[in-house]
Design a protein around this motif. Sequence first.
Motif, PDB file in Angstrom:
ATOM      1  N   GLY A 130      43.124 -40.339 -30.151  1.00 25.18           N
ATOM      2  CA  GLY A 130      44.101 -40.613 -31.217  1.00 25.18           C
ATOM      3  C   GLY A 130      45.288 -39.668 -31.250  1.00 25.18           C
ATOM      4  N   ALA A 131      45.407 -38.758 -30.260  1.00 34.01           N
ATOM      5  CA  ALA A 131      46.617 -37.920 -30.213  1.00 34.01           C
ATOM      6  C   ALA A 131      47.823 -38.801 -29.921  1.00 34.01           C
ATOM      7  N   PHE A 132      47.631 -39.807 -29.063  1.00 39.35           N
ATOM      8  CA  PHE A 132      48.652 -40.845 -28.920  1.00 39.35           C
ATOM      9  C   PHE A 132      48.325 -41.927 -29.945  1.00 39.35           C
ATOM     10  N   GLU A 133      49.266 -42.202 -30.830  1.00 41.88           N
ATOM     11  CA  GLU A 133      48.973 -43.079 -31.968  1.00 41.88           C
ATOM     12  C   GLU A 133      50.092 -44.124 -32.136  1.00 41.88           C
ATOM     13  N   PRO A 134      49.865 -45.329 -31.596  1.00 37.38           N
ATOM     14  CA  PRO A 134      50.935 -46.344 -31.629  1.00 37.38           C
ATOM     15  C   PRO A 134      51.192 -46.957 -33.003  1.00 37.38           C
ATOM     16  N   THR A 135      50.365 -46.633 -33.991  1.00 38.20           N
ATOM     17  CA  THR A 135      50.605 -47.185 -35.335  1.00 38.20           C
ATOM     18  C   THR A 135      51.206 -46.126 -36.266  1.00 38.20           C
ATOM     19  N   LEU A 136      51.817 -45.121 -35.659  1.00 39.05           N
ATOM     20  CA  LEU A 136      52.354 -44.011 -36.445  1.00 39.05           C
ATOM     21  C   LEU A 136      53.663 -44.364 -37.162  1.00 39.05           C
ATOM     22  N   GLY A 137      54.121 -45.604 -37.005  1.00 35.25           N
ATOM     23  CA  GLY A 137      55.425 -46.026 -37.530  1.00 35.25           C
ATOM     24  C   GLY A 137      55.754 -45.546 -38.938  1.00 35.25           C
ATOM     25  N   LEU A 188      54.204 -50.590 -36.077  1.00 33.32           N
ATOM     26  CA  LEU A 188      54.013 -50.074 -34.715  1.00 33.32           C
ATOM     27  C   LEU A 188      55.189 -49.194 -34.313  1.00 33.32           C
ATOM     28  N   ASP A 189      54.920 -48.221 -33.474  1.00 31.04           N
ATOM     29  CA  ASP A 189      55.976 -47.365 -32.944  1.00 31.04           C
ATOM     30  C   ASP A 189      55.682 -47.118 -31.466  1.00 31.04           C
ATOM     31  N   PHE A 190      56.511 -47.705 -30.612  1.00 29.06           N
ATOM     32  CA  PHE A 190      56.315 -47.546 -29.169  1.00 29.06           C
ATOM     33  C   PHE A 190      57.284 -46.529 -28.571  1.00 29.06           C
ATOM     34  N   GLY A 191      57.819 -45.658 -29.442  1.00 27.92           N
ATOM     35  CA  GLY A 191      58.785 -44.648 -28.974  1.00 27.92           C
ATOM     36  C   GLY A 191      58.224 -43.742 -27.891  1.00 27.92           C
ATOM     37  N   GLY A 192      56.902 -43.570 -27.856  1.00 31.54           N
ATOM     38  CA  GLY A 192      56.298 -42.651 -26.891  1.00 31.54           C
ATOM     39  C   GLY A 192      55.784 -43.329 -25.638  1.00 31.54           C
ATOM     40  N   ILE A 193      56.011 -44.637 -25.493  1.00 33.42           N
ATOM     41  CA  ILE A 193      55.463 -45.358 -24.332  1.00 33.42           C
ATOM     42  C   ILE A 193      56.415 -46.428 -23.797  1.00 33.42           C
ATOM     43  N   THR A 261      58.457 -36.231 -19.143  1.00 34.34           N
ATOM     44  CA  THR A 261      58.436 -34.960 -19.871  1.00 34.34           C
ATOM     45  C   THR A 261      58.609 -35.222 -21.350  1.00 34.34           C
ATOM     46  N   SER A 262      57.809 -34.568 -22.152  1.00 34.07           N
ATOM     47  CA  SER A 262      57.938 -34.646 -23.609  1.00 34.07           C
ATOM     48  C   SER A 262      57.982 -33.241 -24.163  1.00 34.07           C
ATOM     49  N   GLY A 263      58.545 -33.121 -25.338  1.00 36.10           N
ATOM     50  CA  GLY A 263      58.551 -31.811 -25.974  1.00 36.10           C
ATOM     51  C   GLY A 263      59.578 -31.757 -27.071  1.00 36.10           C
ATOM     52  N   SER A 277      59.275 -30.924 -34.419  1.00 34.55           N
ATOM     53  CA  SER A 277      59.597 -31.837 -33.314  1.00 34.55           C
ATOM     54  C   SER A 277      59.595 -33.290 -33.796  1.00 34.55           C
ATOM     55  N   HIS A 278      60.200 -34.182 -33.003  1.00 37.83           N
ATOM     56  CA  HIS A 278      60.140 -35.626 -33.294  1.00 37.83           C
ATOM     57  C   HIS A 278      58.770 -36.191 -32.953  1.00 37.83           C
ATOM     58  N   ILE A 279      57.940 -35.379 -32.304  1.00 36.24           N
ATOM     59  CA  ILE A 279      56.562 -35.813 -32.039  1.00 36.24           C
ATOM     60  C   ILE A 279      55.699 -35.368 -33.210  1.00 36.24           C
ATOM     61  N   VAL A 280      54.913 -36.310 -33.715  1.00 36.25           N
ATOM     62  CA  VAL A 280      54.161 -36.060 -34.940  1.00 36.25           C
ATOM     63  C   VAL A 280      52.674 -35.927 -34.603  1.00 36.25           C
ATOM     64  N   ASP A 281      52.028 -34.966 -35.221  1.00 34.57           N
ATOM     65  CA  ASP A 281      50.583 -34.823 -35.083  1.00 34.57           C
ATOM     66  C   ASP A 281      49.921 -35.861 -36.000  1.00 34.57           C
ATOM     67  N   SER A 304      52.422 -42.119 -17.647  1.00 34.92           N
ATOM     68  CA  SER A 304      53.003 -40.770 -17.698  1.00 34.92           C
ATOM     69  C   SER A 304      53.694 -40.565 -19.046  1.00 34.92           C
ATOM     70  N   ASP A 305      54.392 -41.592 -19.539  1.00 32.88           N
ATOM     71  CA  ASP A 305      55.118 -41.489 -20.805  1.00 32.88           C
ATOM     72  C   ASP A 305      54.159 -41.231 -21.978  1.00 32.88           C
ATOM     73  N   SER A 306      53.157 -42.067 -22.097  1.00 33.48           N
ATOM     74  CA  SER A 306      52.260 -41.945 -23.251  1.00 33.48           C
ATOM     75  C   SER A 306      51.400 -40.678 -23.173  1.00 33.48           C
ATOM     76  N   ALA A 308      52.264 -37.848 -21.725  1.00 33.97           N
ATOM     77  CA  ALA A 308      53.098 -36.667 -22.004  1.00 33.97           C
ATOM     78  C   ALA A 308      53.253 -36.488 -23.511  1.00 33.97           C
ATOM     79  N   THR A 309      53.442 -37.578 -24.230  1.00 33.00           N
ATOM     80  CA  THR A 309      53.548 -37.488 -25.693  1.00 33.00           C
ATOM     81  C   THR A 309      52.227 -36.989 -26.288  1.00 33.00           C
ATOM     82  N   ALA A 310      51.125 -37.572 -25.828  1.00 32.67           N
ATOM     83  CA  ALA A 310      49.807 -37.191 -26.366  1.00 32.67           C
ATOM     84  C   ALA A 310      49.477 -35.725 -26.078  1.00 32.67           C
TER      85      ALA A 310
HETATM   86  P1  AMP Z   1      58.344 -39.098 -26.264  1.00 38.12           P
HETATM   87  O1  AMP Z   1      59.762 -38.635 -26.308  1.00 38.12           O
HETATM   88  O2  AMP Z   1      58.024 -40.042 -25.156  1.00 38.12           O
HETATM   89  O3  AMP Z   1      57.355 -37.983 -26.334  1.00 38.12           O
HETATM   90  O4  AMP Z   1      58.127 -39.998 -27.570  1.00 38.12           O
HETATM   91  C1  AMP Z   1      58.426 -39.519 -28.863  1.00 38.12           C
HETATM   92  C2  AMP Z   1      58.483 -40.696 -29.796  1.00 38.12           C
HETATM   93  O5  AMP Z   1      57.178 -41.299 -29.890  1.00 38.12           O
HETATM   94  C3  AMP Z   1      58.867 -40.317 -31.208  1.00 38.12           C
HETATM   95  O6  AMP Z   1      60.269 -40.395 -31.396  1.00 38.12           O
HETATM   96  C4  AMP Z   1      58.132 -41.354 -32.040  1.00 38.12           C
HETATM   97  O7  AMP Z   1      58.857 -42.573 -32.066  1.00 38.12           O
HETATM   98  C5  AMP Z   1      56.858 -41.584 -31.233  1.00 38.12           C
HETATM   99  N1  AMP Z   1      55.760 -40.672 -31.570  1.00 38.12           N
HETATM  100  C6  AMP Z   1      55.811 -39.479 -32.242  1.00 38.12           C
HETATM  101  N2  AMP Z   1      54.609 -38.898 -32.306  1.00 38.12           N
HETATM  102  C7  AMP Z   1      53.758 -39.749 -31.646  1.00 38.12           C
HETATM  103  C8  AMP Z   1      52.352 -39.715 -31.381  1.00 38.12           C
HETATM  104  N3  AMP Z   1      51.568 -38.702 -31.770  1.00 38.12           N
HETATM  105  N4  AMP Z   1      51.814 -40.771 -30.703  1.00 38.12           N
HETATM  106  C9  AMP Z   1      52.579 -41.798 -30.295  1.00 38.12           C
HETATM  107  N5  AMP Z   1      53.903 -41.887 -30.521  1.00 38.12           N
HETATM  108  C10 AMP Z   1      54.488 -40.867 -31.182  1.00 38.12           C
END
Ligand code: AMP
Length: 354
Positions: A130-137, A188-193, A261-263, A277-281, A304-306, A308-310
């Motif tokens: 669940g570190a990668f969470e596609p319903t984090l919208g 849904l939020d597919f920003g990380g994949i 790469t994510s960060g 960060s824009h990445i949410v726990d 690789s995308d998902s 890296a976010t996770a």
């Molecule tokens: P990335 O730049 O590929 O690491 O994706 C970051 C984007 O993914 C964020 O802008 C959000 O839209 C979304 N996001 C943020 N945190 C998470 C998470 N824990 N799991 C999945 N998607 C996330």
Amino acid sequence: MKFWPMRALHSAILAATVAATAVSTGVEACLPRPVRWSGCPEWKRYEYESGHMGAQFHIVLYATDQRQADAAAKAAFARVAELDQILSDYKDDSEAMRLGRGSGGEPTPVSDDLFRVLEASLEIARLTDGAFEPTLGPVVQLWRRARRQKELPDPDRLTAARGLVGWRLVHLDSQRRRVQLTKPGMRLDFGGIGKGFAADEALNVLKNHGIRRALISAGGDIVVGAPPPGQAAWKIGVAPHEAPDRPPARFLHLAHAAVSTSGDAEQFVEIGGKRYSHIVDPFTGLGLQGRRSVTVVADRGVYSDSLATAFCVMDPAKAVRLADRLESAAALIIIGEGDTVRLWASSRWKDHER
Ligand code: AMP
Ligand code: MG
């Protein structure tokens, strides 16, 4: 537990942040001019650029015919635009947003693309606990507003939003390609994949047009096919993690692979002296704090995308152990703490570095 099939990667992967650029040229193994047979193709390098999914997509490809190259690139960008219209959480009328508006209702038939992205998302959510969470919208929305207003999200609203999050609340019916979001208000939020998936698809479109020697980059996500003519790999420059605007310090060599790469290097907000960060726990609902850069190599951009976010969210030791379990994945995690920088590399990382 299901693992995707991965090929051995002939690549060297080094520390990275987002600004990665392809730099490579070459000529197919043809004989020099006087003895060259007449049928030997003249390879040329072509580059294209187009904005989608909030990022610049770049295509670099080698072809012997400009019309073929132009047509292939145009079709690849059209495919990315099509996926943007399906996956975007910025477009109110995207298929993903419409699905969210029907949450709490009956299972809904969806497009093949949306279904595939959801399948991959749930697979990575499961692998990463669940570190990668596609319903984090709903939570990401609050953080986007926080970034605009430079104010932390209201705690009550954050609690309410967190109640709408959970990848286990998504039910997939693969027989009938239907999806049910079981709680009203889910989003849904597919920003990380999404960009990794779109880059994979764009590469496939190029292949269908007869172009195999190609690279697609989309922000921090890069997918490569066959290498440039006469070369063993694409050489990808990687910016220093502490200064993404500086020229590449090190280089990766990749073919038939993906690297993401994510960060927090580019997207973050500072509130009350703290950097989020824009990445949410998903476990706290808070934007990640502290400096972190994660680079993941896999056989496809969607992974690789998902990952890296996770891996930004996960405990680094656990993240590199997971990378080791995923046959040809490799990860490098860089965490800055005060003046010190700590590195975690998965065991296969050293095989890729040269
Ligand atoms: P990335 O730049 O590929 O690491 O994706 C970051 C984007 O993914 C964020 O802008 C959000 O839209 C979304 N996001 C943020 N945190 C998470 C998470 N824990 N799991 C999945 N998607 C996330
Ligand atoms: Mg990602």
